[in-house]
Design a protein around this motif. Structure first.
Motif, PDB file in Angstrom:
ATOM      1  N   PRO A   1      -4.662   8.314 -25.043  1.00 36.77           N
ATOM      2  CA  PRO A   1      -5.111   8.158 -23.817  1.00 36.77           C
ATOM      3  C   PRO A   1      -5.008   9.173 -22.697  1.00 36.77           C
ATOM      4  O   PRO A   1      -3.913  10.068 -22.779  1.00 36.77           O
ATOM      5  N   GLU A   2      -5.841   9.295 -21.671  1.00 36.76           N
ATOM      6  CA  GLU A   2      -5.432  10.111 -20.618  1.00 36.76           C
ATOM      7  C   GLU A   2      -4.288   9.583 -19.859  1.00 36.76           C
ATOM      8  O   GLU A   2      -4.311   8.371 -19.613  1.00 36.76           O
ATOM      9  N   LEU A   3      -3.385  10.373 -19.529  1.00 43.03           N
ATOM     10  CA  LEU A   3      -2.075  10.027 -18.817  1.00 43.03           C
ATOM     11  C   LEU A   3      -2.499  10.272 -17.319  1.00 43.03           C
ATOM     12  O   LEU A   3      -3.250  11.210 -17.043  1.00 43.03           O
ATOM     13  N   ARG A   4      -1.726   9.542 -16.632  1.00 42.25           N
ATOM     14  CA  ARG A   4      -1.732   9.835 -15.201  1.00 42.25           C
ATOM     15  C   ARG A   4      -0.580  10.330 -14.402  1.00 42.25           C
ATOM     16  O   ARG A   4       0.466  10.012 -14.974  1.00 42.25           O
ATOM     17  N   GLU A   5      -0.608  10.931 -13.410  1.00 43.93           N
ATOM     18  CA  GLU A   5       0.745  11.231 -12.762  1.00 43.93           C
ATOM     19  C   GLU A   5       1.421  10.326 -12.240  1.00 43.93           C
ATOM     20  O   GLU A   5       1.003   9.052 -12.020  1.00 43.93           O
ATOM     21  N   GLY A   6       2.627  10.398 -12.742  1.00 42.48           N
ATOM     22  CA  GLY A   6       3.812   9.490 -12.239  1.00 42.48           C
ATOM     23  C   GLY A   6       4.096   8.626 -13.542  1.00 42.48           C
ATOM     24  O   GLY A   6       5.096   7.855 -13.685  1.00 42.48           O
ATOM     25  N   ASP A   7       3.294   8.688 -14.860  1.00 40.54           N
ATOM     26  CA  ASP A   7       3.645   8.108 -15.854  1.00 40.54           C
ATOM     27  C   ASP A   7       5.052   8.384 -16.368  1.00 40.54           C
ATOM     28  O   ASP A   7       5.308   9.714 -16.208  1.00 40.54           O
ATOM     29  N   THR A   8       5.715   7.775 -17.242  1.00 42.10           N
ATOM     30  CA  THR A   8       7.081   8.052 -17.539  1.00 42.10           C
ATOM     31  C   THR A   8       7.225   8.394 -19.136  1.00 42.10           C
ATOM     32  O   THR A   8       6.480   7.548 -19.797  1.00 42.10           O
ATOM     33  N   VAL A   9       7.590   9.520 -19.574  1.00 38.03           N
ATOM     34  CA  VAL A   9       7.410   9.792 -21.153  1.00 38.03           C
ATOM     35  C   VAL A   9       8.948   9.799 -21.357  1.00 38.03           C
ATOM     36  O   VAL A   9       9.867  10.321 -20.755  1.00 38.03           O
ATOM     37  N   SER A  10       9.122   8.952 -22.416  1.00 43.06           N
ATOM     38  CA  SER A  10      10.648   8.859 -23.136  1.00 43.06           C
ATOM     39  C   SER A  10      10.606   9.347 -24.482  1.00 43.06           C
ATOM     40  O   SER A  10       9.657   9.088 -25.503  1.00 43.06           O
TER      41      SER A  10
ATOM     42  N   THR B   1      13.941  11.562 -20.329  1.00 36.89           N
ATOM     43  CA  THR B   1      12.711  10.996 -19.703  1.00 36.89           C
ATOM     44  C   THR B   1      12.009  11.930 -18.622  1.00 36.89           C
ATOM     45  O   THR B   1      12.791  12.987 -18.267  1.00 36.89           O
ATOM     46  N   TYR B   2      10.810  12.024 -18.805  1.00 34.68           N
ATOM     47  CA  TYR B   2       9.970  12.900 -18.010  1.00 34.68           C
ATOM     48  C   TYR B   2       8.835  12.219 -17.096  1.00 34.68           C
ATOM     49  O   TYR B   2       8.590  11.210 -17.531  1.00 34.68           O
ATOM     50  N   ARG B   3       8.662  12.843 -16.117  1.00 35.14           N
ATOM     51  CA  ARG B   3       7.402  12.328 -15.238  1.00 35.14           C
ATOM     52  C   ARG B   3       6.248  13.150 -15.603  1.00 35.14           C
ATOM     53  O   ARG B   3       6.317  14.491 -15.234  1.00 35.14           O
ATOM     54  N   VAL B   4       5.096  12.560 -15.910  1.00 38.54           N
ATOM     55  CA  VAL B   4       3.768  13.148 -15.714  1.00 38.54           C
ATOM     56  C   VAL B   4       3.454  13.778 -14.201  1.00 38.54           C
ATOM     57  O   VAL B   4       3.521  13.050 -13.321  1.00 38.54           O
ATOM     58  N   THR B   5       3.210  15.264 -14.089  1.00 27.83           N
ATOM     59  CA  THR B   5       3.329  15.755 -12.689  1.00 27.83           C
ATOM     60  C   THR B   5       1.904  16.331 -12.671  1.00 27.83           C
ATOM     61  O   THR B   5       1.403  16.394 -11.363  1.00 27.83           O
TER      62      THR B   5
ATOM     63  N   LEU C   1       4.869  18.128 -17.440  1.00 28.27           N
ATOM     64  CA  LEU C   1       6.072  17.346 -17.130  1.00 28.27           C
ATOM     65  C   LEU C   1       7.142  17.888 -16.365  1.00 28.27           C
ATOM     66  O   LEU C   1       7.078  18.995 -16.454  1.00 28.27           O
ATOM     67  N   GLU C   2       7.820  16.997 -15.727  1.00 31.50           N
ATOM     68  CA  GLU C   2       9.157  17.450 -15.140  1.00 31.50           C
ATOM     69  C   GLU C   2      10.213  16.535 -15.578  1.00 31.50           C
ATOM     70  O   GLU C   2      10.099  15.399 -15.957  1.00 31.50           O
ATOM     71  N   GLU C   3      11.424  17.168 -15.861  1.00 27.61           N
ATOM     72  CA  GLU C   3      12.398  16.328 -16.405  1.00 27.61           C
ATOM     73  C   GLU C   3      12.768  15.160 -15.177  1.00 27.61           C
ATOM     74  O   GLU C   3      12.949  15.546 -14.289  1.00 27.61           O
ATOM     75  N   HIS C   4      12.935  14.190 -15.693  1.00 26.72           N
ATOM     76  CA  HIS C   4      13.255  12.996 -14.967  1.00 26.72           C
ATOM     77  C   HIS C   4      14.693  12.635 -15.203  1.00 26.72           C
ATOM     78  O   HIS C   4      15.607  12.263 -14.045  1.00 26.72           O
ATOM     79  N   ASN C   5      15.459  12.242 -16.242  1.00 27.06           N
ATOM     80  CA  ASN C   5      16.618  11.675 -16.414  1.00 27.06           C
ATOM     81  C   ASN C   5      17.073  12.408 -17.703  1.00 27.06           C
ATOM     82  O   ASN C   5      16.503  12.320 -18.713  1.00 27.06           O
ATOM     83  N   ARG C   6      18.032  13.093 -17.565  1.00 30.91           N
ATOM     84  CA  ARG C   6      18.812  13.607 -18.518  1.00 30.91           C
ATOM     85  C   ARG C   6      20.420  13.222 -18.820  1.00 30.91           C
ATOM     86  O   ARG C   6      21.086  13.455 -18.055  1.00 30.91           O
TER      87      ARG C   6
END
Length: 138
Positions: free
Chosen positions: A87-96, A109-113, A129-134
């Motif tokens: 599906p289409e992803l939105r800004e702010g969605d979290t990718v694990s 984890t990453y955030r959709v930018t 994406l940008e990295e959120h949690n490493r």
């Protein structure tokens, strides 16, 4: 005529070796009738499946302070490839990252930018994406 489905199958097989889970913020808080407290809404899983994560560097130039000196900054950025069926992803969605060829990617984890890119010849989805949690590996 170019067979888009063949290219899409090739891309999924060779460019998307990892598995990710994409969640969306649950939105507004919900009242817990037993305690009378507001609790965060449940996050929604919007996609779980194949993906490919590819790093790159972003060069950013900006002015700082009153002097207006230009500062150049290099930040890591990531591109995620997903099947067209995602599906289409939105800004702010979290990718694990749940499974990865590179073990160092597990648990990150990453955030959709930015919204998905579109193309006149769609064979896969590209999301920035940008990295959120490493988490440091042991």
């Amino acid at each position: 005529m170019l067979d888009q489905t063949g290219i899409a199958r090739f891309a999924e097989k060779h460019l998307m070796p990892d598995r990710v889970r994409v969640t969306r913020d649950g939105g507004e808080d919900v009242l817990d009738p037993e305690t009378g407290r507001l609790i965060p809404g449940h996050d929604t899983v919007v996609y779980a499946g194949r993906a490919g994560l590819y790093g790159r560097q972003e060069r950013i130039r900006s002015r700082t302070g009153r002097e207006g000196a230009w500062v150049e900054e290099v930040r890591p950025a990531y591109r995620m490839l997903c099947p067209l069926s995602a599906p289409e992803l939105r800004e702010g969605d979290t990718v694990s990252v749940e499974q990865a060829v590179d073990g160092h990617a597990l648990g990150r984890t990453y955030r959709v930018t930015a919204l998905d890119e579109v193309s006149s010849l769609p064979v896969l989805r590209t999301v920035w994406l940008e990295e959120h949690n490493r988490k440091a590996s042991a």
